[in-house]
Design a protein around this motif. Structure first.
Motif, PDB file in Angstrom:
ATOM      1  N   SER A 124      13.145 -56.491 107.356  1.00 53.30           N
ATOM      2  CA  SER A 124      12.906 -57.240 108.588  1.00 53.30           C
ATOM      3  C   SER A 124      13.664 -58.564 108.645  1.00 53.30           C
ATOM      4  CB  SER A 124      11.401 -57.517 108.735  1.00 53.30           C
ATOM      5  OG  SER A 124      10.669 -56.304 108.834  1.00 53.30           O
ATOM      6  N   ALA A 125      14.437 -58.858 107.609  1.00 54.38           N
ATOM      7  CA  ALA A 125      15.195 -60.110 107.600  1.00 54.38           C
ATOM      8  C   ALA A 125      16.192 -60.121 108.755  1.00 54.38           C
ATOM      9  CB  ALA A 125      15.921 -60.272 106.270  1.00 54.38           C
ATOM     10  N   PRO A 126      16.555 -61.318 109.242  1.00 54.77           N
ATOM     11  CA  PRO A 126      17.431 -61.405 110.425  1.00 54.77           C
ATOM     12  C   PRO A 126      18.870 -60.979 110.189  1.00 54.77           C
ATOM     13  CG  PRO A 126      16.967 -63.583 109.543  1.00 54.77           C
ATOM     14  CD  PRO A 126      16.073 -62.643 108.821  1.00 54.77           C
ATOM     15  N   SER A 127      19.280 -60.850 108.917  1.00 56.07           N
ATOM     16  CA  SER A 127      20.661 -60.464 108.631  1.00 56.07           C
ATOM     17  C   SER A 127      20.725 -59.875 107.229  1.00 56.07           C
ATOM     18  CB  SER A 127      21.593 -61.671 108.718  1.00 56.07           C
ATOM     19  OG  SER A 127      21.303 -62.594 107.675  1.00 56.07           O
ATOM     20  N   LEU A 128      21.853 -59.241 106.918  1.00 52.17           N
ATOM     21  CA  LEU A 128      22.035 -58.696 105.574  1.00 52.17           C
ATOM     22  C   LEU A 128      21.991 -59.803 104.537  1.00 52.17           C
ATOM     23  CD1 LEU A 128      22.712 -56.480 103.552  1.00 52.17           C
ATOM     24  CD2 LEU A 128      25.133 -56.791 104.101  1.00 52.17           C
ATOM     25  N   ASP A 129      22.672 -60.914 104.800  1.00 53.83           N
ATOM     26  CA  ASP A 129      22.687 -62.016 103.842  1.00 53.83           C
ATOM     27  C   ASP A 129      21.278 -62.530 103.560  1.00 53.83           C
ATOM     28  OD1 ASP A 129      25.411 -61.860 103.616  1.00 53.83           O
ATOM     29  OD2 ASP A 129      25.824 -63.483 105.030  1.00 53.83           O
ATOM     30  N   ALA A 130      20.467 -62.618 104.618  1.00 53.38           N
ATOM     31  CA  ALA A 130      19.097 -63.105 104.446  1.00 53.38           C
ATOM     32  C   ALA A 130      18.229 -62.097 103.695  1.00 53.38           C
ATOM     33  CB  ALA A 130      18.484 -63.407 105.810  1.00 53.38           C
ATOM     34  N   SER A 131      18.603 -60.830 103.758  1.00 54.39           N
ATOM     35  CA  SER A 131      17.785 -59.796 103.123  1.00 54.39           C
ATOM     36  C   SER A 131      18.042 -59.683 101.618  1.00 54.39           C
ATOM     37  CB  SER A 131      18.060 -58.439 103.774  1.00 54.39           C
ATOM     38  OG  SER A 131      19.343 -57.940 103.423  1.00 54.39           O
ATOM     39  N   LEU A 132      19.221 -60.082 101.166  1.00 52.62           N
ATOM     40  CA  LEU A 132      19.608 -59.817  99.784  1.00 52.62           C
ATOM     41  C   LEU A 132      18.667 -60.430  98.739  1.00 52.62           C
ATOM     42  CD1 LEU A 132      23.511 -60.014  99.944  1.00 52.62           C
ATOM     43  CD2 LEU A 132      22.022 -58.008 100.053  1.00 52.62           C
ATOM     44  N   PRO A 133      18.248 -61.694  98.852  1.00 55.48           N
ATOM     45  CA  PRO A 133      17.323 -62.238  97.848  1.00 55.48           C
ATOM     46  C   PRO A 133      16.008 -61.458  97.770  1.00 55.48           C
ATOM     47  CG  PRO A 133      18.285 -64.006  99.150  1.00 55.48           C
ATOM     48  CD  PRO A 133      18.655 -62.735  99.838  1.00 55.48           C
ATOM     49  N   LEU A 134      15.570 -60.930  98.899  1.00 54.75           N
ATOM     50  CA  LEU A 134      14.324 -60.158  98.914  1.00 54.75           C
ATOM     51  C   LEU A 134      14.515 -58.793  98.261  1.00 54.75           C
ATOM     52  CD1 LEU A 134      13.304 -61.115 102.543  1.00 54.75           C
ATOM     53  CD2 LEU A 134      12.096 -61.804 100.456  1.00 54.75           C
ATOM     54  N   TYR A 135      15.640 -58.155  98.541  1.00 55.85           N
ATOM     55  CA  TYR A 135      15.925 -56.884  97.860  1.00 55.85           C
ATOM     56  C   TYR A 135      16.046 -57.100  96.353  1.00 55.85           C
ATOM     57  CZ  TYR A 135      16.902 -54.454 102.290  1.00 55.85           C
ATOM     58  OH  TYR A 135      16.801 -53.875 103.540  1.00 55.85           O
ATOM     59  N   GLN A 136      16.638 -58.220  95.952  1.00 57.60           N
ATOM     60  CA  GLN A 136      16.782 -58.505  94.528  1.00 57.60           C
ATOM     61  C   GLN A 136      15.423 -58.722  93.863  1.00 57.60           C
ATOM     62  OE1 GLN A 136      19.505 -61.812  94.768  1.00 57.60           O
ATOM     63  NE2 GLN A 136      21.318 -60.507  94.526  1.00 57.60           N
ATOM     64  N   LYS A 137      14.499 -59.379  94.555  1.00 55.81           N
ATOM     65  CA  LYS A 137      13.149 -59.548  94.020  1.00 55.81           C
ATOM     66  C   LYS A 137      12.461 -58.188  93.868  1.00 55.81           C
ATOM     67  CE  LYS A 137      12.193 -64.238  95.709  1.00 55.81           C
ATOM     68  NZ  LYS A 137      11.338 -65.079  96.588  1.00 55.81           N
ATOM     69  N   ALA A 138      12.673 -57.304  94.838  1.00 52.89           N
ATOM     70  CA  ALA A 138      12.100 -55.957  94.751  1.00 52.89           C
ATOM     71  C   ALA A 138      12.697 -55.207  93.562  1.00 52.89           C
ATOM     72  CB  ALA A 138      12.356 -55.197  96.052  1.00 52.89           C
ATOM     73  N   GLU A 139      14.005 -55.365  93.350  1.00 53.95           N
ATOM     74  CA  GLU A 139      14.647 -54.722  92.198  1.00 53.95           C
ATOM     75  C   GLU A 139      14.048 -55.246  90.900  1.00 53.95           C
ATOM     76  OE1 GLU A 139      19.100 -53.946  90.264  1.00 53.95           O
ATOM     77  OE2 GLU A 139      18.777 -55.612  91.663  1.00 53.95           O
ATOM     78  N   ASP A 140      13.781 -56.544  90.844  1.00 58.00           N
ATOM     79  CA  ASP A 140      13.183 -57.136  89.646  1.00 58.00           C
ATOM     80  C   ASP A 140      11.819 -56.509  89.352  1.00 58.00           C
ATOM     81  OD1 ASP A 140      15.349 -58.799  89.288  1.00 58.00           O
ATOM     82  OD2 ASP A 140      14.404 -60.528  90.280  1.00 58.00           O
ATOM     83  N   VAL A 141      11.039 -56.260  90.394  1.00 53.57           N
ATOM     84  CA  VAL A 141       9.720 -55.642  90.216  1.00 53.57           C
ATOM     85  C   VAL A 141       9.876 -54.231  89.642  1.00 53.57           C
ATOM     86  CG1 VAL A 141       7.680 -54.764  91.426  1.00 53.57           C
ATOM     87  CG2 VAL A 141       8.618 -57.009  92.021  1.00 53.57           C
ATOM     88  N   ALA A 142      10.810 -53.460  90.190  1.00 53.51           N
ATOM     89  CA  ALA A 142      11.026 -52.096  89.710  1.00 53.51           C
ATOM     90  C   ALA A 142      11.535 -52.086  88.273  1.00 53.51           C
ATOM     91  CB  ALA A 142      12.004 -51.367  90.633  1.00 53.51           C
ATOM     92  N   LEU A 143      12.419 -53.017  87.944  1.00 50.01           N
ATOM     93  CA  LEU A 143      12.950 -53.079  86.581  1.00 50.01           C
ATOM     94  C   LEU A 143      11.888 -53.524  85.582  1.00 50.01           C
ATOM     95  CD1 LEU A 143      16.456 -54.613  87.308  1.00 50.01           C
ATOM     96  CD2 LEU A 143      16.008 -52.366  86.295  1.00 50.01           C
ATOM     97  N   ALA A 144      10.991 -54.381  86.018  1.00 55.31           N
ATOM     98  CA  ALA A 144       9.925 -54.857  85.120  1.00 55.31           C
ATOM     99  C   ALA A 144       8.986 -53.721  84.736  1.00 55.31           C
ATOM    100  CB  ALA A 144       9.140 -55.991  85.779  1.00 55.31           C
ATOM    101  N   ASP A 145       8.812 -52.759  85.626  1.00 54.26           N
ATOM    102  CA  ASP A 145       7.908 -51.642  85.354  1.00 54.26           C
ATOM    103  C   ASP A 145       8.660 -50.405  84.861  1.00 54.26           C
ATOM    104  OD1 ASP A 145       5.152 -51.309  85.289  1.00 54.26           O
ATOM    105  OD2 ASP A 145       5.142 -50.072  87.087  1.00 54.26           O
ATOM    106  N   MET A 146       9.938 -50.313  85.149  1.00 55.73           N
ATOM    107  CA  MET A 146      10.849 -49.290  84.643  1.00 55.73           C
ATOM    108  C   MET A 146      10.371 -47.848  84.819  1.00 55.73           C
ATOM    109  SD  MET A 146      13.909 -49.487  83.327  1.00 55.73           S
ATOM    110  CE  MET A 146      14.159 -50.953  82.329  1.00 55.73           C
ATOM    111  N   PRO A 147       9.997 -47.444  86.036  1.00 53.86           N
ATOM    112  CA  PRO A 147       9.658 -46.029  86.228  1.00 53.86           C
ATOM    113  C   PRO A 147      10.885 -45.124  86.197  1.00 53.86           C
ATOM    114  CG  PRO A 147       9.645 -47.141  88.333  1.00 53.86           C
ATOM    115  CD  PRO A 147       9.862 -48.202  87.296  1.00 53.86           C
TER     116      PRO A 147
END
Length: 534
Positions: free
Chosen positions: A474-497
């Motif tokens: 829902s971020a207003p642009s791709l650039d604005a979305s990237l930090p949020l996608y990176q935080k989501a990636e961090d969550v997935a990597l922390a749990d490593m399914p």
């Protein structure tokens, strides 16, 4: 490959796994042409699963469909950003309601005009649950999708309320929430149009599709043998074909295809076996080209099996795997070991997002393994028989797990390629399995949401991850979305399914007959290729 999602037909997991059939390439030395006339060439291919844009995510199928169909946008190879193709413009003031203006005067190869209705009809057919098409879920963020995919019972309609045909060249698309990535998704083959003629017999259309692209079918799809195409006489777009005809020669083995390329029995191979990289460089010289690719290999865990419920256990597996050694041994160093869930060419990629958990360290891996309670019983490793390299790297993984973690009882579950996806969809796997992702479009959302989001194949659930994906979308642009996608990636990597392993590279080889070869991470660009004369 794509991941099965709730209420949706499965999104195929690895295009590379979708190989099928028992046919091989032509053994006759026909000079590699395979088509009619002097300006014709041949391409090595594995048997596609379908030739309906909404019903395949196989890279083999998409290679053919990219020549037959034109999507609203395409991806610029230099910038990785969307550029207009069948569309004239894609605009929104709020990221939720989008107006797509299509270029006037376009036609399908049967003479039928390409209109906004052509796109709406195709998208509705793909989203209609009872059709069971592979790319169903790509339309889940359009209003009215849920009506076509009810939790119970039959759909009350076959049209999404979020699609409004304003006029012949204008389609208004209303999403369920703001989604800044929407324009780039329109480059994916699922968003191609279909003519009205298709809907009288969808099964017949799958065998003989009629598209709006630079080529048309030339005769019947000869399963496990060949698919012939020729230049479209009705195409008026920017991808006018340079060649008169192309023959896709179907091979059951990439090694066989490589043998035929060396003997000039086929002209172009876009997937030279990685183990043959050294030989290809010597034999082909500048006719062997390596380019970046978005394809990734992973090792997934069935987290619905309590034996794999511990994140520490999964991290121990990751740290016990020597990615570089496997890449060197199996792929002749051609692939890139990964410590990220994203491919390097995707915006937001971080080279070492995974950190210690993706660093080979047998001692720490064993300590973490013991701390997690270890593993008892038989460890089954699952993969398909679509390519010999799958068993080769699984063998290497098995040996490393035995040596570094002390797991002595390891067995392989090698599944026929045609059955592998359904096996994973039905959650029959009882151990780690090969998972592969072929990029649809260069966005973190394409990887993260489709493989780790709601309804994922691992059975993994994480509200924080899902919320971050929603915020990023829902971020207003791709650039604005990237930090949020990176935080989501961090969550997935922390749990490593699911463990990231390595990133593929395009390995393209071609004969001296060809000019204009321009394979990119986003398209094989067969329309640019012609045959040298004289």
């Amino acid at each position: 490959m794509r991941v099965t999602r709730s209420r949706a037909a499965a999104l195929a997991v690895a295009a590379i796994m979708l190989s099928g059939g028992c046919g091989g390439g032509s053994s006759s030395n026909d000079g590699g042409g395979g088509g009619k006339g002097a300006n014709a060439f041949s391409v090595a291919l594995t048997e596609p699963d379908h030739l309906t844009p909404g019903n395949t995510s196989s890279d083999y199928s998409i290679t053919v469909l990219d020549t037959l169909f034109e999507t609203p946008v395409s991806i610029d190879a230099a910038s990785g950003k969307p550029v207009m193709r069948a569309a004239e413009s894609v605009n929104s003031t709020d990221q939720k309601v989008w107006t797509i203006k299509f270029k006037a005067g376009q036609k399908f190869s049967n003479g039928e005009p390409v209109t906004a209705q052509s796109f709406a009809d195709s998208w509705n057919a793909t989203a209609y649950g009872p059709n069971g098409w592979t790319n169903n879920y790509y339309f889940a963020n359009i209003e009215g999708y849920d009506k076509l995919n009810p939790e119970k019972g039959d759909p009350s309609t076959d049209k999404m309320s979020g699609l409004k045909v304003v006029d012949d060249t204008t389609l208004e698309v209303t999403l369920t929430a703001p989604f800044s990535q929407f324009p780039i998704t329109l480059a994916y083959i699922a968003f191609a149009p279909m003519p009205k003629a298709a809907f009288s017999d969808l099964k017949a259309f799958d065998q003989a599709p009629v598209g709006n692209g630079p080529f048309v079918l030339d005769g019947a799809w000869e399963h496990n043998q060949q698919i012939k195409i020729k230049r479209s006489p009705s195409y008026t777009g920017e991808r006018a074909a340079k060649a008169d005809a192309v023959t896709f020669k179907i091979y059951a083995s990439r090694d066989t295809a490589w043998t035929d390329l060396r003997a000039s029995r086929v002209d172009l191979m876009t997937t030279v076996p990685p183990a043959s990289t050294g030989e290809a460089k010597k034999l082909l010289g500048d006719r062997f080209v390596q380019t970046p690719d978005g394809t990734m290999d992973y090792l997934g865990f069935p987290t619905f099996d309590k034996r794999f419920a511990s994140a520490d256990l999964r991290k121990a597996f990751s740290m016990a795997i020597d990615r570089q050694a496997i890449v060197d041994a199996v792929y002749d160093g051609a692939f890139k070991p990964m410590a990220s869930l994203l491919a390097p060419l995707v915006p937001g990629y971080r080279e070492n997002a995974c950190g210690e958990a993706c660093t080979y360290d047998p001692a720490k891996a064993k300590a973490l393994f013991d701390q997690a309670g270890g593993f008892s019983g038989t460890l089954n490793l699952w993969f398909s028989n679509a390519d010999p390299s799958y068993e080769q790297w699984m063998t290497a993984v098995a040996n490393q797990l035995k040596q570094n973690l002390g797991i002595s009882d390891i067995k392989f579950r090698k599944i026929p390629a045609a059955d592998y996806l359904s096996t994973l969809r039905q959650r029959k796997e009882d151990g780690p399995y090969r998972n592969n992702w072929v990029m649809d479009y260069p966005s973190p959302q394409d990887y993260l949401e489709y493989m780790w989001g709601a309804g994922n194949r691992m059975g993994w659930e994480n509200k924080e991850f899902d919320d971050l994906i929603k915020q990023a979308n829902s971020a207003p642009s791709l650039d604005a979305s990237l930090p949020l996608y990176q935080k989501a990636e961090d969550v997935a990597l922390a749990d490593m399914p699911m463990i990231p392993l390595w990133n593929w590279q395009n390995q393209v080889g071609f004969t001296s007959r060809l000019s204009g070869v321009n394979v990119t991470p986003y398209s094989k660009n067969l329309y640019t290729i012609s045959v040298k004369q004289g």
